[in-house]
Design an enzyme around this catalytic site. Structure first.
Site, PDB file in Angstrom:
ATOM      1  N   CYS A   1       0.864  -1.187   0.000  1.00 15.86           N
ATOM      2  CA  CYS A   1       0.000   0.000   0.000  1.00 15.86           C
ATOM      3  C   CYS A   1       0.895   1.229   0.000  1.00 15.86           C
ATOM      4  O   CYS A   1       2.094   1.126  -0.324  1.00 15.86           O
ATOM      5  CB  CYS A   1      -0.981  -0.010   1.173  1.00 15.86           C
TER       6      CYS A   1
ATOM      7  N   ARG B   1      -3.232  -0.539   5.526  1.00 12.77           N
ATOM      8  CA  ARG B   1      -3.888  -1.617   4.766  1.00 12.77           C
ATOM      9  C   ARG B   1      -3.007  -2.842   4.564  1.00 12.77           C
ATOM     10  O   ARG B   1      -3.433  -3.971   4.838  1.00 12.77           O
ATOM     11  CB  ARG B   1      -4.343  -1.079   3.395  1.00 12.77           C
TER      12      ARG B   1
ATOM     13  N   ASP C   1      -8.106   4.080   1.431  1.00 13.55           N
ATOM     14  CA  ASP C   1      -7.089   4.388   2.436  1.00 13.55           C
ATOM     15  C   ASP C   1      -7.788   4.902   3.696  1.00 13.55           C
ATOM     16  O   ASP C   1      -8.431   5.954   3.667  1.00 13.55           O
ATOM     17  CB  ASP C   1      -6.140   5.452   1.866  1.00 13.55           C
TER      18      ASP C   1
HETATM   19  P1  4NP Z   1      -1.712   2.870   4.113  1.00 10.75           P
HETATM   20  O1  4NP Z   1      -2.224   4.277   4.689  1.00 10.75           O
HETATM   21  O2  4NP Z   1      -1.213   3.152   2.724  1.00 10.75           O
HETATM   22  O3  4NP Z   1      -2.925   1.997   4.122  1.00 10.75           O
HETATM   23  O4  4NP Z   1      -0.619   2.408   5.059  1.00 10.75           O
HETATM   24  C1  4NP Z   1      -1.395   5.394   4.770  1.00 10.75           C
HETATM   25  C2  4NP Z   1      -0.605   5.566   5.885  1.00 10.75           C
HETATM   26  C3  4NP Z   1       0.206   6.689   5.991  1.00 10.75           C
HETATM   27  C4  4NP Z   1       0.227   7.610   4.972  1.00 10.75           C
HETATM   28  C5  4NP Z   1      -0.553   7.427   3.847  1.00 10.75           C
HETATM   29  C6  4NP Z   1      -1.350   6.301   3.747  1.00 10.75           C
HETATM   30  N1  4NP Z   1       1.055   8.764   5.096  1.00 10.75           N
HETATM   31  O5  4NP Z   1       0.940   9.650   4.208  1.00 10.75           O
HETATM   32  O6  4NP Z   1       1.814   8.884   6.036  1.00 10.75           O
END
Ligand code: 4NP
Length: 152
Positions: free
Chosen positions: A8, A14, A122
């Site tokens: 992800c 995720r 997300d």
């Molecule tokens: P993930 O969610 O892609 O599902 O882990 C996110 C976690 C952190 C960030 C973006 C998406 N971030 O910009 O820090």
């Protein structure tokens, strides 16, 4: 040994959940599951506390996972690379070296909703409810994936 990588953006919400869920559905002697993020903001960190909590509610422990960044060497080390959304797909494909690399990359929800190219949303900026929703989507997809891995 089949090797599956969940990818992800942050590798804290995720894909850690996807890793934990698929790991719980496969025989560890047959299948290795890992996860990574296309972004590098959280390297070395634990999964998001909300992912850890949702996983715990479903008897899964994510507390041994640590965030890492996706690298082109993952194309060598994994047989299948499941991405959570179309943006992850674009980012991963952009560093693929050849057609063989590209063919390893699949949108995870296409395992349930064939060719519909749906995203796992997300949940990072959303409420806690988003995490349970993500859990359910990933549980459904990983159920299909675990059965496919048995026959492949
Ligand atoms: P993930 O969610 O892609 O599902 O882990 C996110 C976690 C952190 C960030 C973006 C998406 N971030 O910009 O820090």
């Amino acid at each position: 040994m089949k090797k599956v990588l969940m990818v992800c953006l942050g590798n804290i919400c995720r894909s850690p959940l996807a890793e934990g869920i698929l790991n719980s559905k496969v025989d560890k002697n047959d299948v290795t599951v890992d996860s990574a993020g296309t972004g590098g903001w959280h390297i070395g960190e634990l999964p998001d506390s909300r992912s850890i909590e949702v996983a715990k509610n479903h008897q899964l422990d994510l507390s041994l996972q640590r965030c890492r960044k996706f690298s082109y060497s993952d194309f060598e080390n994994f047989d299948i690379i499941y991405v959570m959304d179309k943006s992850n797909y674009k980012d991963v494909i952009s560093i693929a070296r050849n057609e063989r690399d590209k063919q390893k990359v699949q949108l995870i929800l296409n395992e349930v909703y064939t060719k519909q190219n749906l995203d796992v949303p997300d949940p990072y900026y959303g409420g806690d409810n988003g995490f349970e929703n993500v859990y359910r989507m990933l549980d459904e997809a990983c159920e299909v994936i675990s059965k496919k891995l048995l026959v492949s």
